[in-house]
Design a protein around this motif. Sequence first.
Motif, mmCIF file in Angstrom:
data_model
loop_
_atom_site.group_PDB
_atom_site.id
_atom_site.type_symbol
_atom_site.label_atom_id
_atom_site.label_comp_id
_atom_site.label_asym_id
_atom_site.label_seq_id
_atom_site.Cartn_x
_atom_site.Cartn_y
_atom_site.Cartn_z
ATOM 1 N N LEU A 90 0.850 -1.190 0.000
ATOM 2 C CA LEU A 90 0.000 0.000 0.000
ATOM 3 C C LEU A 90 0.886 1.242 0.000
ATOM 4 C CD1 LEU A 90 -2.728 -1.109 2.549
ATOM 5 C CD2 LEU A 90 -3.060 -0.706 0.100
ATOM 6 N N HIS A 92 0.238 4.501 -0.008
ATOM 7 C CA HIS A 92 -0.122 5.565 0.936
ATOM 8 C C HIS A 92 0.517 5.300 2.300
ATOM 9 C CE1 HIS A 92 -2.716 7.773 3.808
ATOM 10 N NE2 HIS A 92 -2.895 8.639 2.817
ATOM 11 N N ASP A 93 0.441 4.062 2.767
ATOM 12 C CA ASP A 93 1.017 3.698 4.061
ATOM 13 C C ASP A 93 2.543 3.768 4.032
ATOM 14 O OD1 ASP A 93 -1.565 3.290 4.856
ATOM 15 O OD2 ASP A 93 -1.446 1.101 4.905
ATOM 16 N N HIS A 96 3.636 7.418 4.558
ATOM 17 C CA HIS A 96 3.521 7.859 5.948
ATOM 18 C C HIS A 96 4.596 7.211 6.821
ATOM 19 C CE1 HIS A 96 0.229 10.607 6.226
ATOM 20 N NE2 HIS A 96 -0.611 9.803 5.616
ATOM 21 N N ASN A 115 0.076 13.964 1.678
ATOM 22 C CA ASN A 115 0.131 12.643 1.055
ATOM 23 C C ASN A 115 -1.200 12.420 0.349
ATOM 24 O OD1 ASN A 115 0.361 9.977 0.348
ATOM 25 N ND2 ASN A 115 0.685 9.189 2.419
ATOM 26 N N PRO A 118 -3.955 7.753 -3.063
ATOM 27 C CA PRO A 118 -5.155 7.035 -2.603
ATOM 28 C C PRO A 118 -4.790 5.935 -1.602
ATOM 29 C CG PRO A 118 -5.243 7.360 -4.971
ATOM 30 C CD PRO A 118 -3.871 7.793 -4.541
ATOM 31 N N GLU A 119 -5.629 5.758 -0.594
ATOM 32 C CA GLU A 119 -5.310 4.839 0.490
ATOM 33 C C GLU A 119 -5.177 3.391 0.020
ATOM 34 O OE1 GLU A 119 -7.921 5.221 3.798
ATOM 35 O OE2 GLU A 119 -7.365 7.312 4.198
ATOM 36 N N ARG A 120 -5.850 3.003 -1.041
ATOM 37 C CA ARG A 120 -5.792 1.604 -1.500
ATOM 38 C C ARG A 120 -4.865 1.427 -2.705
ATOM 39 N NH1 ARG A 120 -6.696 -0.875 2.629
ATOM 40 N NH2 ARG A 120 -6.820 -2.765 1.349
#
Length: 243
Positions: A90, A92-93, A96, A115, A118-120
């Motif tokens: 992922l 996005h993760d 971070h 950021n 997209p999270e997925r």
Amino acid sequence: MRTKEPELKDNFNKTMIAILAHDLRQPFATLVMTADMIKHTNKALSEGEIHLLFEDLRNTASKSMDLLNGLLYWAKSASKDFVIKTEPLLLHDLIHEANALYLYDQLNKHIILYNIVPERQLICAHKEMIQFINRNILSNATKYSPEGGIIGVTCSEDENWVTVAFTDQGNGMSASQILELFHLNDTDPAASGLLKGAGMAMNICHDMITQMNGRIWAESTIGEGTTFYYALPKTSAMAIAVA
């Protein structure tokens, strides 16, 4: 980096030595200087001062550990038997997680990270290598951003590629500086002043992204900032054998 030719092996060794000499010398000097300051101070430190000192020490040590971890994987990748195992991650993760190392510096300079990935959003990569790349780009963006600057991270995809972009508001670089930044192996590392700091790290990033069948580049305007890009293929392959 993955060839047996003596010249490139020698280049690899010189680059590794240069990184250890330049990028790790300063963190250790900072640790020693801080320890000496605490030891020889003539007044008792307040709780707040002690907290700030230890926060600085932790920040310095964390960055040094990250650099050493990246160098470890880079050294391993020079072996002809090394296999890069990629996996869907992922993005996005990852951003971070990578940026956590620079939150302290960004807070001190009032820098905001956006950021916008997209999270997925998935990206197929070797986690340790892609995080070394993410951290180094974010490190440069944080270091060269002005007070109160903004760092933006976005991504796009087409049929074959996922492309990630990191934009800062720093002083920017010339076209020749960008070219040299990613091609330090074409010269003698011991003689190149660009091997200090970002130059050495980005050279390793270039090699790592190449090993994952990707590419990395930058676009910049003097006085207006820089955008670093990397692109990785959209693939379900879970391992890439290194020739």
